[in-house]
Every structure is written in C-alpha cells, then in structure tokens.
Design an enzyme around this catalytic site. Structure first.
Site, PDB file in Angstrom:
ATOM      1  CD  GLU A  42      -2.487   1.018   2.849  1.00  0.00           C
ATOM      2  OE1 GLU A  42      -3.531   1.669   2.988  1.00  0.00           O
ATOM      3  OE2 GLU A  42      -2.037   0.270   3.743  1.00  0.00           O
ATOM      4  CE  LYS A 110      -7.269   0.977   3.566  1.00  0.00           C
ATOM      5  NZ  LYS A 110      -6.021   1.440   4.256  1.00  0.00           N
ATOM      6  CE1 TYR A 116      -7.605   0.409  14.114  1.00  0.00           C
ATOM      7  CE2 TYR A 116      -9.374   0.861  12.566  1.00  0.00           C
ATOM      8  CZ  TYR A 116      -8.285   0.093  12.959  1.00  0.00           C
ATOM      9  OH  TYR A 116      -7.873  -0.968  12.188  1.00  0.00           O
ATOM     10  CB  CYS A 146      -4.339  -1.879   4.371  1.00  0.00           C
ATOM     11  SG  CYS A 146      -3.494  -1.980   5.974  1.00  0.00           S
ATOM     12  CB  SER A 172      -0.155  -1.129   9.522  1.00  0.00           C
ATOM     13  OG  SER A 172       0.453  -2.378   9.772  1.00  0.00           O
ATOM     14  CE  LYS A 178      -0.743  -3.891  13.311  1.00  0.00           C
ATOM     15  NZ  LYS A 178      -0.781  -2.516  12.781  1.00  0.00           N
TER      16      LYS A 178
END
Length: 202
Positions: A42, A110, A116, A146, A172, A178
């Site tokens: 991305e 996207k 958040y 993503c 990210s 993760k």
C-alpha cells in the site's frame, strides 16, 4: 502462477526514488524464470505513511509522472500491482494500480478506511465503492488494500466473486503482535473461503 512480493524499504515523500526502486525490483523480477506478477505494498510510491504530504498538489503531480514512468519502464510482459494515492474527480483515493504492457489496465480504490488509534485515513481519503477483479495470465484476481481485509464480511463478498486469488496490499505501523494476528486471520479466511491469499506487507 509465480508471484513475487516487492516488500521494499521506501522513503516517505521520495516519489521519484520510490518509483526507481519499483522499476529496479521489476527488472530483477522480470529476469526470474516464470515470474508473472509482482506486487508491492500500500502507498509504495509515496512511502508510508504520507500523512499531510497528501494535501500538497505537487505530490499528486509527482504521482501522475511516476505512473507514466512506470508504464514506460516496467518490463512489458510482467504484471505489476503497486499502491499510491490518486486524485479523481476532485476526490483523493488510496489506490492500487495494475500495470501491464505499458498500460494501467485496472485501478482499485480502498473501501475500508481505518480511523482509530494511529490511523486517520478519513482525514485524507474518500472511500472507494467498487470491487476490482482483473484477469492476470488467465486467473481472476481480486484486489484489496490493507483495512479491507480486516473486515470479514467484505472479504467474504470479494471471495464470492468467482476469483482464483485474493491479493491485499498492506502497510501499517509496526507492532510486536501484528504478525501473529495477521497469520491467524488469513489462515482463518483461507479455511472459510477456500481462496489463496497473497498478503504484501510494509
């Protein structure tokens, strides 16, 4: 189909430099026997996360130039999927483009924008509203970006569109756990939807 993942060390704001890294990776991939598809993460062309650089008109001019350079210099026989921001009709999208034979043959915007914790994509981007399924060497390939893939209902919807392969371009900020969360989620999707998934991470 042989797929290569171009997980590069890009620099935020260096569109020309990042574009050159994409070209170099594509030329190296093109020399690999049997390589058909090269996928980048991305927002590769801007680096991640570009944040308020996205508000500069000059950045979007650089992106348009970069896309022209890629169409000219990428190996024509190779399919390349790369992420970048794209202005269309007065709105800005988080995009993934498919380039083949000197042509941008498909573009996906996207649809799920995270807003958040450290993510504030709704500050910059508009949501896309259409899926993207593209024929790559005889295979039907669904493209997502993503956050799209973190929504199970959305992922189920794209997997139900008679695709052979699902690709997700991701980026990210780093967190320790993760990697495990991603692997668990993607394995769960594979078990449920019976579709192979290529997840390209930055």
């Amino acid at each position: 189909m042989k797929v290569v993942m171009g997980q590069l060390n890009t620099f935020v704001g260096d569109v020309a430099g990042n574009t050159e890294k994409v070209i170099q990776a594509a030329q190296a991939t093109g020399a690999e026997e049997g390589a058909v598809l090269l996928v980048f993460p991305e927002l590769t062309l801007t680096g991640y996360p570009p944040e308020d650089l996205l508000m500069r008109d000059s950045l979007h001019l650089q992106i348009e130039i970069a896309l022209s350079v890629l169409a000219e210099k990428l190996p024509p026989e190779l399919y390349v999927i790369v992420g970048y921001p794209r202005c269309k009709d007065g709105r800005l999208f988080n995009a993934a483009g498919v380039i083949h034979n000197a042509t941008l043959i498909a573009e996906y915007y996207k649809q799920r924008l995270p807003n958040y914790q450290v993510f504030d994509e709704k500050r910059y981007f508009s949501e896309g509203d259409a899926p993207c399924v593209v024929d790559i060497a005889g295979m039907k390939v669904g493209i997502t970006i993503c956050e799209d893939i973190w929504n199970e209902d959305f992922t189920k919807e794209i997997c139900n569109q008679d695709i052979d392969l699902l690709i997700n371009l991701s980026a990210s900020p780093f967190t320790l756990d993760k990697k495990n969360l991603r692997e668990e989620m993607l394995c769960n999707y594979f078990a449920k939807f019976k579709k192979p998934i290529i997840y390209v991470n930055q």
